[in-house]
Design a protein around this motif. Structure first.
Motif, PDB file in Angstrom:
ATOM      1  N   ALA A  10       0.846  -1.208   0.000  1.00  9.60           N
ATOM      2  CA  ALA A  10       0.000   0.000   0.000  1.00  9.60           C
ATOM      3  C   ALA A  10       0.878   1.254   0.000  1.00  9.60           C
ATOM      4  O   ALA A  10       0.631   2.195  -0.757  1.00  9.60           O
ATOM      5  CB  ALA A  10      -0.936   0.001   1.206  1.00  9.60           C
ATOM      6  N   MET A  11       1.904   1.259   0.839  1.00  8.44           N
ATOM      7  CA  MET A  11       2.800   2.417   0.895  1.00  8.44           C
ATOM      8  C   MET A  11       3.508   2.626  -0.438  1.00  8.44           C
ATOM      9  O   MET A  11       3.677   3.755  -0.881  1.00  8.44           O
ATOM     10  CB  MET A  11       3.836   2.237   2.009  1.00  8.44           C
ATOM     11  CG  MET A  11       3.291   2.475   3.395  1.00  8.44           C
ATOM     12  SD  MET A  11       4.527   2.193   4.688  1.00  8.44           S
ATOM     13  CE  MET A  11       5.804   3.323   4.210  1.00  8.44           C
ATOM     14  N   SER A  12       3.928   1.537  -1.076  1.00  8.99           N
ATOM     15  CA  SER A  12       4.652   1.676  -2.340  1.00  8.99           C
ATOM     16  C   SER A  12       3.769   2.263  -3.427  1.00  8.99           C
ATOM     17  O   SER A  12       4.265   2.848  -4.383  1.00  8.99           O
ATOM     18  CB  SER A  12       5.216   0.327  -2.783  1.00  8.99           C
ATOM     19  OG  SER A  12       4.173  -0.541  -3.180  1.00  8.99           O
ATOM     20  N   ARG A  13       2.471   2.134  -3.295  1.00 12.34           N
ATOM     21  CA  ARG A  13       1.544   2.691  -4.288  1.00 12.34           C
ATOM     22  C   ARG A  13       0.979   4.032  -3.842  1.00 12.34           C
ATOM     23  O   ARG A  13       0.130   4.616  -4.516  1.00 12.34           O
ATOM     24  CB  ARG A  13       0.407   1.716  -4.553  1.00 12.34           C
ATOM     25  CG  ARG A  13       0.892   0.470  -5.254  1.00 12.34           C
ATOM     26  CD  ARG A  13      -0.269  -0.351  -5.734  1.00 12.34           C
ATOM     27  NE  ARG A  13       0.174  -1.487  -6.497  1.00 12.34           N
ATOM     28  CZ  ARG A  13       0.286  -1.512  -7.812  1.00 12.34           C
ATOM     29  NH1 ARG A  13      -0.003  -0.448  -8.501  1.00 12.34           N
ATOM     30  NH2 ARG A  13       0.685  -2.594  -8.434  1.00 12.34           N
ATOM     31  N   GLY A  14       1.383   4.519  -2.675  1.00 12.77           N
ATOM     32  CA  GLY A  14       0.910   5.820  -2.201  1.00 12.77           C
ATOM     33  C   GLY A  14      -0.449   5.767  -1.532  1.00 12.77           C
ATOM     34  O   GLY A  14      -1.105   6.781  -1.387  1.00 12.77           O
ATOM     35  N   LEU A  15      -0.880   4.584  -1.113  1.00 12.40           N
ATOM     36  CA  LEU A  15      -2.154   4.446  -0.406  1.00 12.40           C
ATOM     37  C   LEU A  15      -1.911   4.537   1.095  1.00 12.40           C
ATOM     38  O   LEU A  15      -0.979   3.923   1.612  1.00 12.40           O
ATOM     39  CB  LEU A  15      -2.807   3.100  -0.740  1.00 12.40           C
ATOM     40  CG  LEU A  15      -3.249   2.911  -2.187  1.00 12.40           C
ATOM     41  CD1 LEU A  15      -3.660   1.462  -2.423  1.00 12.40           C
ATOM     42  CD2 LEU A  15      -4.388   3.847  -2.535  1.00 12.40           C
ATOM     43  N   ALA A  16      -2.747   5.285   1.777  1.00 11.43           N
ATOM     44  CA  ALA A  16      -2.620   5.435   3.225  1.00 11.43           C
ATOM     45  C   ALA A  16      -3.696   4.596   3.906  1.00 11.43           C
ATOM     46  O   ALA A  16      -4.883   4.843   3.739  1.00 11.43           O
ATOM     47  CB  ALA A  16      -2.760   6.892   3.628  1.00 11.43           C
ATOM     48  N   ILE A  17      -3.260   3.606   4.654  1.00 11.91           N
ATOM     49  CA  ILE A  17      -4.200   2.767   5.395  1.00 11.91           C
ATOM     50  C   ILE A  17      -4.538   3.491   6.683  1.00 11.91           C
ATOM     51  O   ILE A  17      -3.661   3.797   7.486  1.00 11.91           O
ATOM     52  CB  ILE A  17      -3.587   1.383   5.684  1.00 11.91           C
ATOM     53  CG1 ILE A  17      -3.335   0.644   4.371  1.00 11.91           C
ATOM     54  CG2 ILE A  17      -4.493   0.574   6.601  1.00 11.91           C
ATOM     55  CD1 ILE A  17      -2.629  -0.683   4.529  1.00 11.91           C
ATOM     56  N   SER A  18      -5.823   3.766   6.890  1.00  9.13           N
ATOM     57  CA  SER A  18      -6.216   4.495   8.098  1.00  9.13           C
ATOM     58  C   SER A  18      -6.474   3.550   9.261  1.00  9.13           C
ATOM     59  O   SER A  18      -6.377   3.952  10.412  1.00  9.13           O
ATOM     60  CB  SER A  18      -7.452   5.357   7.831  1.00  9.13           C
ATOM     61  OG  SER A  18      -8.545   4.560   7.442  1.00  9.13           O
ATOM     62  N   ARG A  19      -6.801   2.283   8.952  1.00  3.31           N
ATOM     63  CA  ARG A  19      -7.033   1.321  10.025  1.00  3.31           C
ATOM     64  C   ARG A  19      -6.826  -0.087   9.481  1.00  3.31           C
ATOM     65  O   ARG A  19      -7.201  -0.398   8.363  1.00  3.31           O
ATOM     66  CB  ARG A  19      -8.456   1.463  10.560  1.00  3.31           C
ATOM     67  CG  ARG A  19      -8.710   0.604  11.793  1.00  3.31           C
ATOM     68  CD  ARG A  19     -10.139   0.696  12.223  1.00  3.31           C
ATOM     69  NE  ARG A  19     -10.957   0.220  11.097  1.00  3.31           N
ATOM     70  CZ  ARG A  19     -12.274   0.264  11.058  1.00  3.31           C
ATOM     71  NH1 ARG A  19     -12.931   0.786  12.050  1.00  3.31           N
ATOM     72  NH2 ARG A  19     -12.940  -0.190  10.029  1.00  3.31           N
ATOM     73  N   MET A  20      -6.232  -0.944  10.314  1.00  7.55           N
ATOM     74  CA  MET A  20      -6.046  -2.346   9.949  1.00  7.55           C
ATOM     75  C   MET A  20      -6.244  -3.171  11.207  1.00  7.55           C
ATOM     76  O   MET A  20      -5.666  -2.866  12.252  1.00  7.55           O
ATOM     77  CB  MET A  20      -4.635  -2.574   9.392  1.00  7.55           C
ATOM     78  CG  MET A  20      -4.376  -4.005   8.978  1.00  7.55           C
ATOM     79  SD  MET A  20      -2.677  -4.325   8.448  1.00  7.55           S
ATOM     80  CE  MET A  20      -2.445  -3.164   7.149  1.00  7.55           C
ATOM     81  N   SER A  21      -7.073  -4.216  11.104  1.00  5.23           N
ATOM     82  CA  SER A  21      -7.310  -5.052  12.281  1.00  5.23           C
ATOM     83  C   SER A  21      -7.654  -6.467  11.827  1.00  5.23           C
ATOM     84  O   SER A  21      -8.227  -6.670  10.761  1.00  5.23           O
ATOM     85  CB  SER A  21      -8.444  -4.470  13.136  1.00  5.23           C
ATOM     86  OG  SER A  21      -9.628  -4.394  12.373  1.00  5.23           O
ATOM     87  N   PRO A  22      -7.303  -7.445  12.652  1.00  2.10           N
ATOM     88  CA  PRO A  22      -7.653  -8.835  12.312  1.00  2.10           C
ATOM     89  C   PRO A  22      -9.151  -9.067  12.496  1.00  2.10           C
ATOM     90  O   PRO A  22      -9.796  -8.428  13.326  1.00  2.10           O
ATOM     91  CB  PRO A  22      -6.840  -9.657  13.308  1.00  2.10           C
ATOM     92  CG  PRO A  22      -6.503  -8.734  14.416  1.00  2.10           C
ATOM     93  CD  PRO A  22      -6.509  -7.349  13.861  1.00  2.10           C
ATOM     94  N   VAL A  23      -9.692  -9.959  11.673  1.00  7.01           N
ATOM     95  CA  VAL A  23     -11.105 -10.341  11.775  1.00  7.01           C
ATOM     96  C   VAL A  23     -11.184 -11.865  11.839  1.00  7.01           C
ATOM     97  O   VAL A  23     -10.173 -12.552  11.756  1.00  7.01           O
ATOM     98  CB  VAL A  23     -11.939  -9.793  10.590  1.00  7.01           C
ATOM     99  CG1 VAL A  23     -12.011  -8.281  10.652  1.00  7.01           C
ATOM    100  CG2 VAL A  23     -11.384 -10.241   9.269  1.00  7.01           C
ATOM    101  N   ASP A  24     -12.396 -12.370  11.974  1.00 11.54           N
ATOM    102  CA  ASP A  24     -12.598 -13.805  12.132  1.00 11.54           C
ATOM    103  C   ASP A  24     -12.053 -14.606  10.946  1.00 11.54           C
ATOM    104  O   ASP A  24     -11.870 -14.091   9.862  1.00 11.54           O
ATOM    105  CB  ASP A  24     -14.092 -14.102  12.318  1.00 11.54           C
ATOM    106  CG  ASP A  24     -14.922 -13.680  11.127  1.00 11.54           C
ATOM    107  OD1 ASP A  24     -14.456 -12.816  10.342  1.00 11.54           O
ATOM    108  OD2 ASP A  24     -16.028 -14.202  10.969  1.00 11.54           O
ATOM    109  N   ARG A  25     -11.777 -15.857  11.175  1.00 10.71           N
ATOM    110  CA  ARG A  25     -11.273 -16.819  10.201  1.00 10.71           C
ATOM    111  C   ARG A  25      -9.988 -16.368   9.528  1.00 10.71           C
ATOM    112  O   ARG A  25      -9.777 -16.596   8.334  1.00 10.71           O
ATOM    113  CB  ARG A  25     -12.337 -17.121   9.141  1.00 10.71           C
ATOM    114  CG  ARG A  25     -13.578 -17.789   9.721  1.00 10.71           C
ATOM    115  CD  ARG A  25     -14.542 -18.191   8.654  1.00 10.71           C
ATOM    116  NE  ARG A  25     -14.652 -17.165   7.615  1.00 10.71           N
ATOM    117  CZ  ARG A  25     -15.776 -16.765   7.063  1.00 10.71           C
ATOM    118  NH1 ARG A  25     -16.912 -17.310   7.423  1.00 10.71           N
ATOM    119  NH2 ARG A  25     -15.794 -15.846   6.133  1.00 10.71           N
ATOM    120  N   GLY A  26      -9.137 -15.723  10.272  1.00  7.12           N
ATOM    121  CA  GLY A  26      -7.822 -15.350   9.754  1.00  7.12           C
ATOM    122  C   GLY A  26      -7.820 -14.222   8.751  1.00  7.12           C
ATOM    123  O   GLY A  26      -6.866 -14.072   8.003  1.00  7.12           O
ATOM    124  N   GLY A  27      -8.871 -13.437   8.714  1.00  6.26           N
ATOM    125  CA  GLY A  27      -8.927 -12.326   7.772  1.00  6.26           C
ATOM    126  C   GLY A  27      -8.296 -11.067   8.337  1.00  6.26           C
ATOM    127  O   GLY A  27      -7.925 -10.995   9.510  1.00  6.26           O
TER     128      GLY A  27
END
Length: 164
Positions: A89-106
């Motif tokens: 994401a960083m290499s493409r200039g995208l800014a992730i505002s939030r990242m969190s694990p979800v059920d079933r390994g997602g």
């Protein structure tokens, strides 16, 4: 010599003297402006070159950081897709505002004000190069103001590639 100039000036009419005075004043202004603005123009050109060099260096550093993050994500563990997702994401200039694990390994990822073309290319790269697929995605136009129409907000759930 000064006497010759005085005699010539005395022989001129009043309107001719005014015109000569105006011409001399404009000459002084022209010379003064050239002497004052010349160094300013040179300094401005040098500052522009310095800015362009700094911007180029910043792009190189960002690319290096993104590449390092991607490599660190790939090498840290087969089960850790966070580094891959963040690095790509960083290499493409995208800014992730939030990242969190979800059920079933997602992995749930939220992006705000992203270019849709870059977003879809990034998702294609995740799938083709890292086996990380989109399980669910919600994409909507960001903002209603002028100039905002080409940006989107996205809530994406990723899986595979060890996403956790």
């Amino acid at each position: 010599m000064i006497a010759l100039v005085r005699d010539r000036m005395a022989a001129l009419s009043a309107s001719e003297r005014v015109l000569i005075a105006i011409a001399l004043a404009l000459g002084v202004v022209l010379v003064g402006t050239t002497l004052a603005l010349g160094p300013l123009r040179i300094a401005h050109a040098e500052a522009r070159l310095d800015y362009e060099d700094a911007a180029r260096l910043l792009d190189e550093v960002r690319t290096g950081v993104a590449l390092a993050a991607t490599r660190r994500g790939d090498a840290s563990s087969a089960g850790d897709a966070r580094g891959v997702v963040t690095g790509t994401a960083m290499s493409r200039g995208l800014a992730i505002s939030r990242m969190s694990p979800v059920d079933r390994g997602g992995l749930s990822v939220r992006l705000e004000r992203a270019d849709p073309t870059v977003l879809y290319a990034w998702l294609a790269t995740l799938e083709s190069e890292h086996a990380i697929t989109v399980r669910r995605a919600t994409v909507r136009r960001a903002g209603e103001g002028a100039g905002e129409g080409s940006r989107v907000e996205a809530e994406i759930v990723l899986s595979g590639g060890g996403a956790s």
